[in-house]
Scaffold this motif. Sequence first.
Motif, PDB file in Angstrom:
ATOM      1  N   GLY A 152     -19.524 -33.582  -8.144  1.00 23.73           N
ATOM      2  CA  GLY A 152     -19.281 -32.626  -9.215  1.00 23.73           C
ATOM      3  C   GLY A 152     -19.385 -33.232 -10.596  1.00 23.73           C
ATOM      4  O   GLY A 152     -19.246 -32.519 -11.598  1.00 23.73           O
ATOM      5  N   ARG A 153     -19.618 -34.548 -10.671  1.00 29.81           N
ATOM      6  CA  ARG A 153     -19.756 -35.171 -11.994  1.00 29.81           C
ATOM      7  C   ARG A 153     -21.058 -34.733 -12.678  1.00 29.81           C
ATOM      8  O   ARG A 153     -21.135 -34.716 -13.897  1.00 29.81           O
ATOM      9  CB  ARG A 153     -19.696 -36.697 -11.868  1.00 29.81           C
ATOM     10  N   TRP A 154     -22.086 -34.432 -11.868  1.00 26.02           N
ATOM     11  CA  TRP A 154     -23.328 -33.867 -12.369  1.00 26.02           C
ATOM     12  C   TRP A 154     -23.484 -32.461 -11.792  1.00 26.02           C
ATOM     13  O   TRP A 154     -22.785 -32.079 -10.848  1.00 26.02           O
ATOM     14  CB  TRP A 154     -24.530 -34.711 -11.950  1.00 26.02           C
ATOM     15  N   GLN A 155     -24.416 -31.734 -12.372  1.00 22.32           N
ATOM     16  CA  GLN A 155     -24.668 -30.386 -11.896  1.00 22.32           C
ATOM     17  C   GLN A 155     -26.160 -30.143 -11.761  1.00 22.32           C
ATOM     18  O   GLN A 155     -26.959 -30.714 -12.503  1.00 22.32           O
ATOM     19  CB  GLN A 155     -24.082 -29.369 -12.867  1.00 22.32           C
ATOM     20  N   GLY A 156     -26.525 -29.294 -10.799  1.00 26.86           N
ATOM     21  CA  GLY A 156     -27.917 -28.891 -10.631  1.00 26.86           C
ATOM     22  C   GLY A 156     -28.134 -27.476 -11.130  1.00 26.86           C
ATOM     23  O   GLY A 156     -27.195 -26.682 -11.198  1.00 26.86           O
ATOM     24  N   THR A 157     -29.367 -27.156 -11.496  1.00 29.65           N
ATOM     25  CA  THR A 157     -29.728 -25.799 -11.870  1.00 29.65           C
ATOM     26  C   THR A 157     -30.991 -25.377 -11.129  1.00 29.65           C
ATOM     27  O   THR A 157     -31.696 -26.208 -10.546  1.00 29.65           O
ATOM     28  CB  THR A 157     -30.008 -25.660 -13.385  1.00 29.65           C
ATOM     29  N   MET A 158     -31.283 -24.098 -11.190  1.00 32.43           N
ATOM     30  CA  MET A 158     -32.493 -23.538 -10.606  1.00 32.43           C
ATOM     31  C   MET A 158     -33.337 -22.966 -11.737  1.00 32.43           C
ATOM     32  O   MET A 158     -32.948 -21.978 -12.365  1.00 32.43           O
ATOM     33  CB  MET A 158     -32.143 -22.429  -9.610  1.00 32.43           C
ATOM     34  N   CYS A 159     -34.467 -23.578 -12.031  1.00 29.89           N
ATOM     35  CA  CYS A 159     -35.322 -23.148 -13.144  1.00 29.89           C
ATOM     36  C   CYS A 159     -36.583 -22.479 -12.603  1.00 29.89           C
ATOM     37  O   CYS A 159     -37.556 -23.159 -12.261  1.00 29.89           O
ATOM     38  CB  CYS A 159     -35.688 -24.347 -14.020  1.00 29.89           C
ATOM     39  N   ILE A 193     -31.434 -19.212 -17.217  1.00 32.30           N
ATOM     40  CA  ILE A 193     -30.998 -20.336 -16.373  1.00 32.30           C
ATOM     41  C   ILE A 193     -29.474 -20.424 -16.397  1.00 32.30           C
ATOM     42  O   ILE A 193     -28.871 -20.828 -17.394  1.00 32.30           O
ATOM     43  CB  ILE A 193     -31.633 -21.658 -16.846  1.00 32.30           C
ATOM     44  N   SER A 194     -28.860 -20.038 -15.292  1.00 28.79           N
ATOM     45  CA  SER A 194     -27.401 -20.054 -15.195  1.00 28.79           C
ATOM     46  C   SER A 194     -26.876 -21.477 -15.284  1.00 28.79           C
ATOM     47  O   SER A 194     -27.390 -22.379 -14.614  1.00 28.79           O
ATOM     48  CB  SER A 194     -26.949 -19.427 -13.872  1.00 28.79           C
ATOM     49  N   SER A 195     -25.862 -21.681 -16.133  1.00 28.28           N
ATOM     50  CA  SER A 195     -25.212 -22.984 -16.295  1.00 28.28           C
ATOM     51  C   SER A 195     -26.211 -24.060 -16.711  1.00 28.28           C
ATOM     52  O   SER A 195     -26.028 -25.241 -16.403  1.00 28.28           O
ATOM     53  CB  SER A 195     -24.513 -23.404 -14.989  1.00 28.28           C
ATOM     54  N   GLY A 196     -27.257 -23.661 -17.431  1.00 24.72           N
ATOM     55  CA  GLY A 196     -28.335 -24.593 -17.778  1.00 24.72           C
ATOM     56  C   GLY A 196     -27.927 -25.697 -18.716  1.00 24.72           C
ATOM     57  O   GLY A 196     -28.570 -26.755 -18.750  1.00 24.72           O
ATOM     58  N   GLU A 197     -26.875 -25.487 -19.505  1.00 31.00           N
ATOM     59  CA  GLU A 197     -26.369 -26.513 -20.419  1.00 31.00           C
ATOM     60  C   GLU A 197     -24.900 -26.182 -20.705  1.00 31.00           C
ATOM     61  O   GLU A 197     -24.561 -25.020 -20.939  1.00 31.00           O
ATOM     62  CB  GLU A 197     -27.177 -26.535 -21.716  1.00 31.00           C
ATOM     63  N   HIS A 198     -24.049 -27.210 -20.665  1.00 28.70           N
ATOM     64  CA  HIS A 198     -22.640 -26.986 -21.001  1.00 28.70           C
ATOM     65  C   HIS A 198     -21.949 -28.338 -21.121  1.00 28.70           C
ATOM     66  O   HIS A 198     -22.550 -29.398 -20.905  1.00 28.70           O
ATOM     67  CB  HIS A 198     -21.941 -26.107 -19.960  1.00 28.70           C
ATOM     68  N   ASP A 199     -20.665 -28.294 -21.477  1.00 30.28           N
ATOM     69  CA  ASP A 199     -19.932 -29.513 -21.822  1.00 30.28           C
ATOM     70  C   ASP A 199     -19.017 -30.017 -20.711  1.00 30.28           C
ATOM     71  O   ASP A 199     -18.145 -30.847 -20.956  1.00 30.28           O
ATOM     72  CB  ASP A 199     -19.099 -29.259 -23.088  1.00 30.28           C
ATOM     73  N   MET A 200     -19.215 -29.572 -19.471  1.00 29.71           N
ATOM     74  CA  MET A 200     -18.262 -29.906 -18.405  1.00 29.71           C
ATOM     75  C   MET A 200     -18.738 -31.037 -17.498  1.00 29.71           C
ATOM     76  O   MET A 200     -17.966 -31.538 -16.683  1.00 29.71           O
ATOM     77  CB  MET A 200     -17.957 -28.656 -17.571  1.00 29.71           C
ATOM     78  N   VAL A 201     -20.019 -31.437 -17.595  1.00 33.58           N
ATOM     79  CA  VAL A 201     -20.545 -32.489 -16.726  1.00 33.58           C
ATOM     80  C   VAL A 201     -21.285 -33.526 -17.553  1.00 33.58           C
ATOM     81  O   VAL A 201     -21.656 -33.285 -18.700  1.00 33.58           O
ATOM     82  CB  VAL A 201     -21.492 -31.911 -15.640  1.00 33.58           C
ATOM     83  N   ASP A 202     -21.518 -34.680 -16.950  1.00 31.62           N
ATOM     84  CA  ASP A 202     -22.184 -35.782 -17.645  1.00 31.62           C
ATOM     85  C   ASP A 202     -23.713 -35.664 -17.634  1.00 31.62           C
ATOM     86  O   ASP A 202     -24.383 -36.250 -18.481  1.00 31.62           O
ATOM     87  CB  ASP A 202     -21.787 -37.117 -17.006  1.00 31.62           C
ATOM     88  N   ASN A 203     -24.248 -34.953 -16.665  1.00 29.21           N
ATOM     89  CA  ASN A 203     -25.704 -34.832 -16.552  1.00 29.21           C
ATOM     90  C   ASN A 203     -26.033 -33.518 -15.878  1.00 29.21           C
ATOM     91  O   ASN A 203     -25.290 -33.057 -14.993  1.00 29.21           O
ATOM     92  CB  ASN A 203     -26.280 -36.001 -15.740  1.00 29.21           C
ATOM     93  N   VAL A 204     -27.124 -32.898 -16.274  1.00 26.44           N
ATOM     94  CA  VAL A 204     -27.614 -31.670 -15.653  1.00 26.44           C
ATOM     95  C   VAL A 204     -28.985 -31.969 -15.052  1.00 26.44           C
ATOM     96  O   VAL A 204     -29.865 -32.495 -15.735  1.00 26.44           O
ATOM     97  CB  VAL A 204     -27.724 -30.519 -16.673  1.00 26.44           C
ATOM     98  N   VAL A 205     -29.151 -31.640 -13.780  1.00 29.33           N
ATOM     99  CA  VAL A 205     -30.382 -31.914 -13.056  1.00 29.33           C
ATOM    100  C   VAL A 205     -31.089 -30.589 -12.803  1.00 29.33           C
ATOM    101  O   VAL A 205     -30.624 -29.766 -12.008  1.00 29.33           O
ATOM    102  CB  VAL A 205     -30.089 -32.637 -11.725  1.00 29.33           C
ATOM    103  N   HIS A 206     -32.189 -30.382 -13.488  1.00 28.64           N
ATOM    104  CA  HIS A 206     -32.924 -29.125 -13.373  1.00 28.64           C
ATOM    105  C   HIS A 206     -33.913 -29.198 -12.211  1.00 28.64           C
ATOM    106  O   HIS A 206     -34.809 -30.053 -12.197  1.00 28.64           O
ATOM    107  CB  HIS A 206     -33.672 -28.834 -14.669  1.00 28.64           C
ATOM    108  N   ILE A 207     -33.764 -28.306 -11.239  1.00 31.56           N
ATOM    109  CA  ILE A 207     -34.726 -28.166 -10.150  1.00 31.56           C
ATOM    110  C   ILE A 207     -35.721 -27.100 -10.613  1.00 31.56           C
ATOM    111  O   ILE A 207     -35.387 -25.921 -10.726  1.00 31.56           O
ATOM    112  CB  ILE A 207     -34.041 -27.754  -8.843  1.00 31.56           C
ATOM    113  N   THR A 208     -36.943 -27.530 -10.909  1.00 34.11           N
ATOM    114  CA  THR A 208     -37.852 -26.755 -11.747  1.00 34.11           C
ATOM    115  C   THR A 208     -39.206 -26.511 -11.079  1.00 34.11           C
ATOM    116  O   THR A 208     -39.792 -27.444 -10.507  1.00 34.11           O
ATOM    117  CB  THR A 208     -38.093 -27.504 -13.081  1.00 34.11           C
ATOM    118  N   LEU A 209     -39.692 -25.290 -11.194  1.00 32.66           N
ATOM    119  CA  LEU A 209     -41.039 -24.965 -10.742  1.00 32.66           C
ATOM    120  C   LEU A 209     -42.036 -25.162 -11.881  1.00 32.66           C
ATOM    121  O   LEU A 209     -41.782 -24.751 -13.022  1.00 32.66           O
ATOM    122  CB  LEU A 209     -41.113 -23.515 -10.264  1.00 32.66           C
ATOM    123  N   ALA A 210     -43.169 -25.768 -11.584  1.00 37.50           N
ATOM    124  CA  ALA A 210     -44.226 -25.966 -12.585  1.00 37.50           C
ATOM    125  C   ALA A 210     -45.555 -26.096 -11.846  1.00 37.50           C
ATOM    126  O   ALA A 210     -45.600 -26.269 -10.617  1.00 37.50           O
ATOM    127  CB  ALA A 210     -43.955 -27.205 -13.428  1.00 37.50           C
TER     128      ALA A 210
END
Length: 607
Positions: A152-159, A193-210
């Motif tokens: 929970g120190r980092w968080q993932g997102t779905m982009c 992008i839900s929870s795409g950026e915020h102040d609660m974690v040290d790193n955000v890992v975007h799982i991204t389609l391109a």
Amino acid sequence: MTQYHVPYDSIRFAFEQVMDIPASYSPDLDMEFVSAVWGEAGRFAEEQLAPLNQSGDEQGCQWQDTEVATPAGFKAAYQQFVDNGWPALAQPENLGGQALPMSLQFSIYEMLVSANLAWTLYPTITWGAITTLKTHGTESQKADYLPELVSGRWQGTMCLTEAHCGSDLGLLKTKALANDDGSYSLSGSKIFISSGEHDMVDNVVHITLARIEGAPEGVRGISLFLVPKFLPDEQGKFTQRNSVACGSIEHKMGIHGNATCVINFDDAKGFLIGEPNRGLANMFTFINESRVDVCLQAQGQIEKSYQNALAYAKERLQMKASPRFDDRRAADPIIAHPEIRRLLLTQQAFSEASRMMAYELAAKVDRLHDGGNVAENAQAELAFLTPIAKGFITEVAMEATSHGVQVLGGHGFIQEYGMEQLYRDVRITAIYEGTTAIQGIDLISRKIIADQQVQLNHFIEQIEQNCERAMNLDNQHLNQSARRIAESVRDWQRLNAVCLPQFSADPAEVNAAASEYLMYCGYIVAAHYLLRAACKAELYSGSDYSPEFLQQKTSLLTFYVARILPRIAALAASIESGNQTIADYHLHDITNSNGVNDDKSNSIAYS
């Protein structure tokens, strides 16, 4: 302000008696341990999250210079959540998890989303990112990212979504250029992008389609990438800022406490997950898990709305009931009026049926780890039930939370009582991870027609067996309800015989009927679970539940079968009318020769 109290008896009955989840593990899952876990989670939900729900909605998130500040109290609650080990509950031990069943985590998730949906979206979006990396990531990616995500120190997102394409991901334009070191440089913009950026974690890992340069057009040319906010420096510490940033946050109808972000990739360094051009298939690992999560997001809002509407209805005095509830007063509590009881019973029926449907999905997710035929069967059943549950629960959640507003009348419409927030917050659930129509198209095209009705017939057989067992019990109300449900199944089969050939022949027929057919299925499936609960209550011989609690299961089923299940007749008539009733209408030209809207732009005319 709304209150939330964990319905422990209802959760335990669905978990232990109806779904029989503890007995499906070897050794059996100890219910004393489970109850202790529920107690701790319940206190956190009631005491920490619920008080932040309305204040978080009123304050919302604040964006400045690519950074997002969450509402007051959110960060402290999240830190407590992480410190107590809740994010790792159902994760493998080798990743720092506790290896407990997903179904147990799901029952706790119900408590969290009921207490505060906007807050709960932050930690739980990461679950799908973890599953995606475990399934498709390289060993290096797993080693670098999974322990931090699990903790929970980092968080993932779905982009996924881009401004010009919502569900039609084949149109996406985000580009990926290969670098000499094996990484890629991504450029483009993602929205919603839900929870795409915020102040609660040290790193955000975007799982991204391109789309990799030179890849085919459409969905066949999409690849999946891991794009962290912070990259590792020369010492391997994630301190180097990547060129991915939050460009703004959306101002939206509900879930104001959750940051819904525009994420900009400006030659951001990313790493390929899985094979090139297999991105959409790999992303569905994330999407399908999120669809299961959304079921409880919606159910949690039904439950909370019901609890608060019930409490209000017991206290609010309005008019004299017939018969009188208390003739010593000038007016009776509104719960004495049949209309109010109808609204409350509808809420309760939808909450209980939705809970059992969602727990069924979670139990099948657990079975995926068993391997062999067990996992194969669970996967097939999960694939069939997920679109029904996701579409149906989110649709009836909008109805149920609207009933909550209606019970409170004018007080429900103002912010002070918090009922309108539940109505606003739940609205997104019928859009998230594919709208109801998309779920219906998936159900008809892929889960019924492409499957040659195998799982459809299998599930219908389960309902028929459930009805047969109920008709053999010594309870007249159960017998009558079971017969009505069995009749509805026969109607379902007749509808399928008429419509499925038409669906197979013409995709437009599928599109025209998708939402209504899904709801038709959902009403019958919900009846099936309410019948299962009533049968379990009738046969129960222990002392954990009061006689009133057990009797209520049959009473609720009786109400549902009499007052809600008949909706399928109207749906069937609409479905059988076919696409022609829609296709016979056409849109006038919406522009004149100068390209300016003319008077015809607002009309639809019969051809």
